[in-house]
Write a protein that holds these residues in place. Structure first.
Motif, PDB file in Angstrom:
ATOM      1  N   VAL A 182      -5.705  -1.040   3.700  1.00 34.24           N
ATOM      2  CA  VAL A 182      -6.640  -0.344   2.776  1.00 34.24           C
ATOM      3  C   VAL A 182      -8.160  -0.899   2.919  1.00 34.24           C
ATOM      4  N   THR A 186     -10.842  -5.090   4.347  1.00 31.88           N
ATOM      5  CA  THR A 186      -9.412  -4.434   4.584  1.00 31.88           C
ATOM      6  C   THR A 186      -8.395  -5.346   4.087  1.00 31.88           C
ATOM      7  N   SER A 236       0.829  -1.221   0.056  1.00 35.25           N
ATOM      8  CA  SER A 236      -0.057  -0.062  -0.217  1.00 35.25           C
ATOM      9  C   SER A 236       0.921   1.300  -0.078  1.00 35.25           C
ATOM     10  N   GLY A 251      -2.662   5.195   0.977  1.00 32.92           N
ATOM     11  CA  GLY A 251      -3.958   4.761   1.066  1.00 32.92           C
ATOM     12  C   GLY A 251      -4.527   4.212  -0.082  1.00 32.92           C
ATOM     13  N   LYS A 252      -3.706   3.511  -1.225  1.00 35.41           N
ATOM     14  CA  LYS A 252      -4.074   2.723  -1.935  1.00 35.41           C
ATOM     15  C   LYS A 252      -3.408   1.405  -1.842  1.00 35.41           C
ATOM     16  N   LEU A 253      -4.422   0.349  -2.613  1.00 34.54           N
ATOM     17  CA  LEU A 253      -3.709  -0.955  -2.365  1.00 34.54           C
ATOM     18  C   LEU A 253      -3.035  -1.325  -3.877  1.00 34.54           C
TER      19      LEU A 253
END
Length: 155
Positions: free
Chosen positions: A118, A114, A57, A60-62
């Motif tokens: 994320v 999650t 990550s 805040g992005k996978l």
């Protein structure tokens, strides 16, 4: 640090989709159906990786990337590995979890999962129901393809 997850990821238009589920639930079959439908409308669609993905990550992005050993390969059940066009990295926007058809709700509430810290929207869809699952994924992504693809498939 990257984790290794079992599943398949695709890029459809500008959205990344991670498909997870038990072995034999139709992850690859769903991925191939989604790629075919999106490409049939002249839109960008590529496999990221089939079977294994490295996840991390950032901001805040996978992020998911293909392990070097399987880049450009997809396993077609009954035939084995085959070459396919890939984009070896993607930001994931949606998680699809293939579940036992008895556990799949007809009109599910919004749900989230999650992964790697994320939080992402999740669709829990019936395993082995590729046609319906692909329609739901395209509608959920809202990338302007659901109507065109649905009409082409059912028109």
């Amino acid at each position: 640090m990257a984790d290794n997850l079992h599943g398949t990821a695709v890029i459809l238009g500008d959205r990344g989709v991670f498909i997870q589920g038990r072995s034999g639930t139709g992850k690859t079959e769903l991925a191939l159906e989604l790629l075919a439908r999106v490409q049939s409308c002249g839109q960008f669609a590529r496999l990221v990786a089939d079977d294994q993905l490295f996840t991390s990550s950032a901001g805040g992005k996978l992020l998911m990337t293909a392990p070097e050993t399987i880049v450009g390969m997809v396993e077609v059940r009954g035939l084995g590995p085959r070459s396919i066009a890939v984009q070896g990295k993607a930001v994931i926007d949606l998680v699809v979890t293939l579940v036992d058809p008895k556990q799949a709700e007809r009109m599910p509430e919004s749900s989230f999962v999650t992964l790697h810290s994320v939080r992402l929207p999740e669709l829990k869809l019936a395993a082995h129901n590729v046609h319906d699952a692909a329609s739901v994924v395209l509608a959920q992504l809202d990338i302007g393809l659901f109507d065109a693809v649905y009409m082409r498939q059912n028109g």
